[in-house]
Every structure is written in structure tokens, then in C-alpha cells.
Write an enzyme that holds these catalytic residues in place. Structure first.
Site, PDB file in Angstrom:
ATOM      1  N   GLU A 188       4.144  -2.093  -4.729  1.00  0.00           N
ATOM      2  CA  GLU A 188       3.589  -1.181  -3.720  1.00  0.00           C
ATOM      3  C   GLU A 188       4.702  -0.730  -2.750  1.00  0.00           C
ATOM      4  O   GLU A 188       4.832   0.454  -2.442  1.00  0.00           O
ATOM      5  CB  GLU A 188       2.453  -1.880  -2.969  1.00  0.00           C
ATOM      6  CG  GLU A 188       1.863  -1.091  -1.815  1.00  0.00           C
ATOM      7  CD  GLU A 188       1.836  -1.911  -0.533  1.00  0.00           C
ATOM      8  OE1 GLU A 188       2.555  -1.542   0.412  1.00  0.00           O
ATOM      9  OE2 GLU A 188       1.098  -2.927  -0.490  1.00  0.00           O
TER      10      GLU A 188
ATOM     11  N   GLU B 154       8.411 -10.265   5.254  1.00  0.00           N
ATOM     12  CA  GLU B 154       6.994 -10.011   5.484  1.00  0.00           C
ATOM     13  C   GLU B 154       6.199 -11.309   5.303  1.00  0.00           C
ATOM     14  O   GLU B 154       5.318 -11.635   6.090  1.00  0.00           O
ATOM     15  CB  GLU B 154       6.467  -8.922   4.530  1.00  0.00           C
ATOM     16  CG  GLU B 154       4.996  -8.581   4.805  1.00  0.00           C
ATOM     17  CD  GLU B 154       4.457  -7.456   3.933  1.00  0.00           C
ATOM     18  OE1 GLU B 154       5.243  -6.851   3.165  1.00  0.00           O
ATOM     19  OE2 GLU B 154       3.246  -7.179   4.039  1.00  0.00           O
TER      20      GLU B 154
END
Lengths: 437, 445
Positions: free
Chosen positions: B71, B148
């Protein structure tokens, strides 16, 4: 009879075809209460967004957290209703009421079906005018706040922001934790709640925005009914303060894999003639999420972080220019070095024409996208009013951005960006970072 | 005060033909791409989304995080665009956009002036099959993903606790693996892993186009045909069949200790039915049961009992994740009052649940929930992106547009009897995972 409309502005949201018009009415009640209204009957719902300026910044040093606790109690019983009865009444109407407070605001919002307007507003009124502050709710909510404070003590984001505020605004109300401390909350009494209520919910700091299926005539009567009984004046507001931290690092040791850094140095106010130049500059430096220089250099090229941002912080009585980043303990040092380099590069050479054009296209084109729901629009109106913007601000805002030139940005960047003045607060176990002297 | 509740999704889908907003049209392109158009003519704005029916639960073993990594990589270059150019084009057209990955789907979206829809479709269609990944793009982005995970998970004991409990609940099904991936596997993901996943799953016959806003359905179809109609269907798309859970034979109890935890609490989850195509009743009943038990603070069964009467808890909540491809979870959360042990609140919770079966459903509460369901259909019309997302999550979870439209009336028809039956079934201790989270316990002398 109804001469309440003292202003009427039609806003054409530029960048979009002409049918995107938003009409903001300024509604003034007989009793002198003012509100901004967007009458939109496409859905039979109404949103109220109410703010009281001041918030926790007006409380005394020995009453820290009183505003926060008091605001939390507004939904815990009112009039002759206890917490359960109050919630039941809202559920019966399918009305959402929310009560929040922060460093310099109390924010109250209500969203309800048009058909329940009278009952919903009656419930809102009793919450604002006659909070019950009963013993059970007081003790329960106090325990919840203490639990939040306890949790904050090991939340690296909270540790960082509390430390940053303390250093940046030492001796000023902005330097204090607005939720209070374990000690201050434990010492608060019910009398303190009545006092916080009396000092904060007053007409001199009230801002009201309304969007939805309701007319100006209806609203003008409602305003007096809802707010007419509030006292005229409340607690005095804080004095203006400078940003007090000087260049360097504050490192707060905390055992966690990723360091969190907040930074800042002094900034400029929204009244500064170069404010919009600085606003556009910030977008290019670190404001635009995927397209800023900081994102490009720190995230895209080097993979040092998931998110890096800079922002202009404009509070009622202070301004600063700051930012945030988080990186693994052994990479945060490199991230901060790159940020300082970008700070200096912008200060020395400003932006390119290409960057400026791209920034303007984004900033002007995306502005109308924010007006995408009743409660969002009400929130924007409240933001404009609490900042004393004129009612045509949403109409003119894009033209202020369009007017910014490359030269303006070079001037303001050179004036406000001082890499050597940045104070970084880092929470984590960073390696290779020197602390301030 | 409500500041401390765990966020609970209790979104009701809207469909209300009596208003000019929310009219839904559907189409399917010849290459298999589904299209949903939701009209909202209040402002000349459009939400453009492409959802792929692939998520982390479809990853090959050992490659956790690849769906999410890919993604991120979709914002790099294609045959026609430089790396990063996609986001620049969106921004220069005054648009905002992003992407998201979950267990069952990966989605990409932009919000932009309605007259830019053509351009958004052009570039979104481009990256459906023209991605070009260089090693210079792929390696720093893997570091971004690691950061992240650091931000979301490693730095947050609550997320680590959730991840740990899920791995115990799903011992055979891939829902037990976190969407973002395990750190030791993320660190080893490669460009080839991403390309293989991309080639297999990114195709029109595995995608759903959702356009919400100031658009005419026929015009959207024409644009979609022009841009997405040229994409080639993948032969690798088959009905998703993931390893299912074996019979649950014993309650699981776990304690997660982390020095960063100052405020201990418990979460218990039970394996629960999700919404199924043409068969959404049980999930609807559980959604309402969760609301009755702990969905509304002090007016709910557990809130009234544990917070107000026994004063043993500072907060409680209950939730059901209704929309997923495979069986989901029904959860309960209790935050103890000061000085109350986790064992004491768990005992009190057990007693309260036992008591629920004696007391039964509070009909008045059920009526109030129904009132709110009815109202939420109207409030939902004010949230264009929310409606679009509701369709996206439902359609990537195997549901149809009809299922989405039927959902509010199925919720509204739930009876007290339905609730008691579903409650007995779902609150089966053998299919539960109870987790305690607390700081490390000091050794007493």
C-alpha cells in the site's frame, strides 16, 4: 420585527464551480448574544458548536485541572437529573452532546434531529446553566481524571508535550498541564467546581456557531433562551507571553524503542502582515502531509520516520513555530540534524517558484473540502470567531494565500526561522544526542 | 465524562431515498470491476475510492505486513509517473488523499473537486497495473514501515496487548497476525515479495470503485469504462478461503506486563459471528447486545452495575466488530476503580454477565437503541466519506449492496428474544480470551 441580521455574506468557494455557496448569517439576539449561522435544510438535522474562550488558562495555580474536571461533569447530571437520567434523556432524543476543554477553550457541541430541537436545546441549557455536581458524579469523574493523569505519566507523547509546554512557557498558564496534576485534582472540592463554572461559562467569552435546518429568526430567540442567563463577565484572561526556551535539547529518559521529539522557537501572530507568507512557507517546509520538504528529506529519502510535521502555533496569548517527529532511538539524532538543515536552507534561500505554485494550488483548492458536513462547518465558524476573524474570512482566505510571493516568503523565512534557536524536547532513549547546557 | 472510552464503531449505514442525498447506483465493468456511486449534490466535491479485496489476512505465511507495505509502495513510480508524483498531482489539484490496509481490504482514496474526477481515475487506474518499483524506493520505505510499527505498536503497550490477545484468539486463522506485520518479518520483506503480491491481487476483478459526491451515475460509469475498463482481469483471483479456527475447547487467560502501564485493565473477547451475505441477523443482534451491555456508559447494563452500583469500575465498554470476511470478535473492557484488583473486577464482570441472563433485556433500553438507529440513518447522510467507507468495508467483506441497504432494518427488527439466544451463544467461556494488562508485579518479601 426581526432586525437581527446585521450581516449576510455569500461565499463562493474559489477553486470550485460557482454553485458551492455558503451563506453565513450573523445573528444578533435582542439580548445581545451573537452567533454565526449557516442555514442548510438539505438534511433535517442541526449542529451547535459553542466555545468559551479562556479554558484552563484562566484558573489559579492551586486549582489546576478545575476547568477540565468541571467540563467533564457537565454531562454527569444537571437540574434534577443525575448522570443516568441525563444520559437517558439524550438517548431518548438521539441527541449527541459533547463537553470538552483544553488549555484555552471549553468546547460544547450538540447535534440533533430538527424534530427534537426544543427538547434537545432544553437539555443543553440545563447542562450549561444548572450542572448538578452531585457527590457520586464528582467522585467518579475525579477518579477518571486521576486515572487519565496516571496513564499520561507513561505516555511518551504526553510526557513530551507537558515538558515542552513547561519549558516554552515557564511561569505562564500555558506552561501548566491543563488536565491538572494528581495533587491538584485530589485537592479540588465541589465548591471549586461551582467557581470554575461561574468563572468560565460567561457571556464575555462566548462564541456560538450553528449549522443546519434552523432559521435566523428561530435562532435569535434560542440564543437568549440558552445563554441569556449567563453572567456577563468571568475570570481574567492571561497576559501575553513570549516563547521562553532557548536553543538546545532537553532529553527525558524513557525506556521505549522509539524517541519522540517536539520542537519550537518563537513565531509570529495571525495579525502579523507576513502571517500568510509564513503560512504558505510552512506548508512547503513541513505542513503538507505528503509533499513537504521535511517529509521528502526525513521520510521519503531516508526512511527515518513515519511522520514529520512543522506547524505555526497561534494561541490567544502566545505564538511559536514548532514541529514533531518520531524515530527509533538510534536514528532520531540523524532526523533532528536533517530538520535543522532544512530549517537553515529555507531561512537562507526561501522557496522555488514551482514550490510556491504547487502550494497555492493545494492550499486554495483543498480549503473547500473542509466544509463537508454540518458539524465540520460549525467548527470552522467557531475557529474563525474565536480568532476574531471577520465574517467574510472564509470568502477571502484563499485570496490572502494567492497574494503571497516568493519574495514575501524569502523575507519571512529569513526573519522567523532560526535553526540555532530551536529547542528540542526528546522523550525516549536516544543515542548520540547532546543535552542542553 | 466520555474521554476515556475505547473507541467503538457503531456506524449505521444510510440509505434514504426520501432525501436527495445518499442515492446509490451500482454497475459492473466487463473486466469484473464493481462500481458503487453514492450521490450527494450538496457541494461540488467528490470522494473517489478504489478498494481491493485483499488484506493482511491474505498474505503468504512468513510475509506478514506485505499488504500494508505494498500500500505504501503504490505511492512510488509507475510506467507513467515518477516516484512521489501521484501525491503531487493530487495536491496540485487541491485534493487530499491517503490509503489504508486492514485484514480484509486495502483502499486508496482522494477527495477533490468534482471536475477532477477524470484525472483521479486516470492516475488511480495507472497504478492498478503499471507500478515500477526501484530498489531506491523500496528500501527507505521499508524503514518508514518499521518506524510506523514503532509509533503505533512498539511504543504503545495497549497496542502490544491487543496484538498479543489476537494471536491467542486466532490460533489458525490469519486474523491472529497484526495488519502491520510482525517486526521480524517486516524487516525481511523484499521488492520481489511486494511485486508478487501486487501482480496477483491488483486487478479490476478484485477491485471495487466507490464514488460519492456531486456526480451523475451514468457519467461515473462512462469515466470508469474509459479508465478502469482497460485494465486486465487477473486469473489469480479466487474466492478467499482462509484457514478457520478449530473448535475452541478451553478459556484462555493471559497477563501482559509492561513497565509503561500505570493503569491496569482487562479486556475479554469472544469469537463472534460476522455479517454474512444474506444472513446478517446474528451479527445485528450482537451489535445491539454490545450496545445494551456496555455501549452507552452509565445507562448500559454493565456501566450501571459496575460503575454506578458496585463502584468497582471507572469505565466499561462492550463492542462487536460486525463487518469482516471471517468470524470476528465480541469484546468487553473494564477499567478498575482505584484499589480494586484485576481479579476482583473480572469476578464482578463474570457475576454481572451471569446476572444478565436472569434479568433479561431492558425493553426500555432496547427501545432507545432503536430510536438511535433510526436517527443515525439521518445523521449519516451528513458524512459523505463515511457512507463511502461503509460500502467499501461491507463489499470487501463479502457482502452485497443489498446487504448494506438491508442492515439498518435488520438492526431495527432485533427482538429481546433474539438477544438472549445470541448472548448465550456468544458468551461461551471456551471461546474467550481474557487479558490482563498491568505493570510488572513487585516481588513481595
Amino acid at each position: 420585527m426581526n432586525k437581527f441580521l446585521s450581516a449576510l455574506v455569500i461565499i463562493l468557494l474559489s477553486g470550485l464551480p460557482v454553485n458551492a455557496e455558503l451563506i453565513i448569517h450573523e445573528v444578533k439576539s435582542k439580548g445581545g448574544i451573537t452567533a454565526w449561522l449557516v442555514n442548510d435544510n438539505s438534511i433535517p438535522i442541526v449542529s451547535f458548536d459553542i466555545a468559551f474562550k479562556g479554558g484552563a488558562s484562566t484558573e489559579l495555580d492551586d486549582k489546576l485541572g478545575a476547568t477540565y474536571l468541571m467540563t467533564g461533569l457537565l454531562e454527569e447530571g444537571a437540574g434534577n437529573m443525575d448522570a443516568t437520567a441525563f444520559s437517558l434523556a439524550a438517548e431518548e432524543l438521539a441527541t449527541s452532546l459533547s463537553f470538552n476543554s483544553s488549555r484555552e477553550r471549553i468546547s460544547i457541541s450538540a447535534e440533533f434531529l430538527k424534530e427534537t430541537t426544543n427538547q434537545s436545546l432544553a437539555l443543553l441549557k440545563v447542562a450549561i446553566m444548572e450542572p448538578a455536581f452531585n457527590d457520586a458524579a464528582f467522585e467518579r469523574t475525579k477518579a477518571q481524571v486521576l486515572s487519565i493523569i496516571s496513564r499520561n505519566q507513561t505516555d511518551p507523547q504526553k510526557i513530551a508535550s507537558n515538558a515542552f509546554n513547561k519549558i516554552a512557557f515557564s511561569g505562564h498558564p500555558y506552561g501548566r498541564p491543563y488536565q491538572g496534576t494528581a495533587n491538584s485534582i485530589a485537592n479540588l472540592t465541589k465548591d471549586d467546581m461551582y467557581e470554575a463554572h461561574r468563572q468560565n461559562l460567561t457571556k464575555d467569552r462566548l462564541v456560538v456557531s450553528v449549522v443546519g435546518d434552523i432559521t435566523a429568526d428561530e435562532l435569535s430567540i434560542i440564543l437568549d433562551d440558552l445563554f441569556g442567563g449567563l453572567p456577563e463577565k468571568g475570570a481574567s484572561f492571561p497576559v501575553a507571553t513570549n516563547f521562553k526556551a532557548s536553543g538546545g535539547n532537553t532529553i527525558i529518559d524513557f525506556d521505549t524503542p522509539q524517541s519522540i521529539a517536539l520542537w519550537g522557537h518563537s513565531g509570529i501572530s495571525q495579525n502579523d502582515p507576513d502571517f500568510f507568507a509564513a503560512f504558505v512557507m510552512n506548508h512547503i517546509l513541513g505542513g503538507g502531509s505528503f509533499t513537504s520538504r521535511l517529509t521528502d528529506e526525513v521520510r521519503e529519502k531516508r526512511g527515518l520516520t513515519y511522520g514529520v510535521y512543522s506547524y505555526m502555533a497561534n494561541m490567544d496569548y502566545a505564538n511559536f513555530y514548532g514541529g514533531s517527529v518520531s524515530s527509533a532511538n538510534d536514528r532520531i539524532g540523524e532526523a533532528l540534524d536533517v530538520i535543522k538543515e532544512e530549517w537553515a536552507r529555507m531561512a537562507n534561500s526561501g522557496v522555488t517558484q514551482e514550490e510556491l505554485i504547487a502550494a497555492k494550488k493545494y492550499m486554495t483548492g483543498s480549503y473547500p473540502l473542509r466544509f463537508d458536513g454540518n458539524s465540520q462547518i460549525a467548527g470552522i465558524l467557531t475557529y474563525s470567531q474565536t480568532n476574531d476573524f471577520p465574517i467574510n474570512y472564509p470568502q477571502n482566505r484563499n485570496s490572502y494565500i494567492e497574494a503571497v510571493t516568493k519574495k514575501d516568503i524569502a523575507r519571512v523565512a529569513n526573519r522567523i526561522l532560526k535553526a540555532e534557536d530551536i529547542h528540542f524536547v526528546v522523550v525516549g532513549s536516544p543515542t548520540g544526542l547532546g543535552a542542553a547546557e | 465524562m466520555k474521554h476515556f472510552y475505547i473507541a467503538i464503531s457503531f456506524l449505521f449505514l444510510s440509505y434514504s431515498p426520501s432525501f436527495a442525498i445518499g442515492e446509490v447506483s451500482t454497475f459492473t465493468l466487463k473486466n469484473g470491476m464493481e462500481i458503487v456511486v453514492i450521490e450527494d449534490h450538496r457541494a461540488p466535491i467528490v470522494t473517489h475510492m478504489v478498494w481491493y479485496k485483499v488484506g493482511s489476512a491474505d498474505e503468504p505465511p512468513g510475509k506478514s505486513g506485505i499488504a500494508h507495505y505494498l500500500e505504501h509502495l503504490l505511492f512510488k513510480g509507475t510506467k507513467n509517473l515518477e516516484s512521489g508524483e501521484f501525491s503531487k498531482i493530487v495536491a496540485e489539484n487541491g485534493g487530499t488523499g491517503n490509503a489504508f490496509t486492514s485484514y480484509d481490504y486495502t483502499g486508496y482514496f482522494q477527495r477533490v473537486a468534482a471536475d477532477r474526477l477524470n484525472l483521479m481515475m486516470e492516475i488511480e487506474s495507472d497504478r492498478m497495473q503499471n507500478l515500477r518499483l526501484t530498489i531506491e524506493d523500496v528500501l527507505p520505505e521499508r524503514d518508514v514501515i518499521i518506524e510506523e510499527r514503532n509509533s503505533r505498536t512498539e511504543n504503545n503497550p495497549n497496542t502490544l496487548f491487543n496484538e498479543h490477545r489476537s494471536s491467542l484468539m486466532y490460533q489458525n486463522h490469519p486474523y491472529g497476525v497484526p495488519v502491520i506485520g510482525w517486526m521480524h518479518e517486516i524487516e525481511k520483506l523484499t521488492r520481489e515479495d511486494a511485486i508478487e503480491f501486487y501482480k496477483r491481487y491488483y486487478a479490476p476483478n478484485n477491485a471495487i470503485l466507490i464514488v460519492a459526491g456531486d456526480v451523475e451515475p451514468q457519467a461515473v460509469l462512462d469515466l470508469a469504462q474509459k479508465h478502469y475498463g482497460i485494465r486486465i482481469a487477473s486469473e489469480g483471483i479466487v474466492k478467499r478461503v482462509r484457514p478457520q479456527e478449530p473448535p475452541k475447547r478451553a478459556a484462555i487467560h493471559t497477563i501482559y506486563e509492561d513497565p509503561r502501564v500505570r493503569q491496569p485493565y482487562i479486556i475479554r473477547e469472544y469469537l463472534a459471528e460476522n455479517r454474512k451475505p444474506g444472513d446478517q441477523l446474528e451479527a445485528a443482534v450482537l451489535t445491539i447486545f454490545a450496545q445494551l451491555l456496555g455501549g452507552s456508559g452509565v445507562t448500559s447494563f454493565l456501566g450501571k452495575r459496575l460503575q454506578l452500583d458496585e463502584k468497582i469500575a471507572l469505565n466499561v465498554s462492550a463492542w462487536h466488530s460486525a463487518t469482516s470476511y471471517d468470524p470476528s470478535k465480541f469484546g468487553l473492557y473494564v477499567l478498575p476503580a482505584p484499589g480494586v484488583s484485576l481479579q476482583a473486577v473480572e469476578d464482578a464482570l463474570d457475576l454481572a454477565l451471569h446476572n444478565f441472563f436472569e434479568v433479561g433485556v431492558d425493553q426500555d433500553h432496547l427501545r432507545r437503541i432503536k430510536t438511535q438507529i433510526k436517527a443515525s440513518k439521518i445523521f449519516a447522510l451528513d458524512n459523505q466519506e463515511g457512507i463511502a467507507r461503509s460500502y467499501g468495508t461491507a463489499l470487501t467483506s463479502g457482502l452485497s449492496v443489498k446487504d448494506v441497504k438491508d442492515w439498518p432494518s435488520i438492526l431495527a427488527a432485533v427482538s429481546a428474544e433474539d438477544i438472549m439466544i445470541a448472548a448465550r451463544k456468544v458468551l461461551n467461556p471456551k471461546s474467550s480470551v481474557t487479558g490482563w494488562i498491568r505493570g510488572p508485579q513487585e516481588i513481595t518479601e
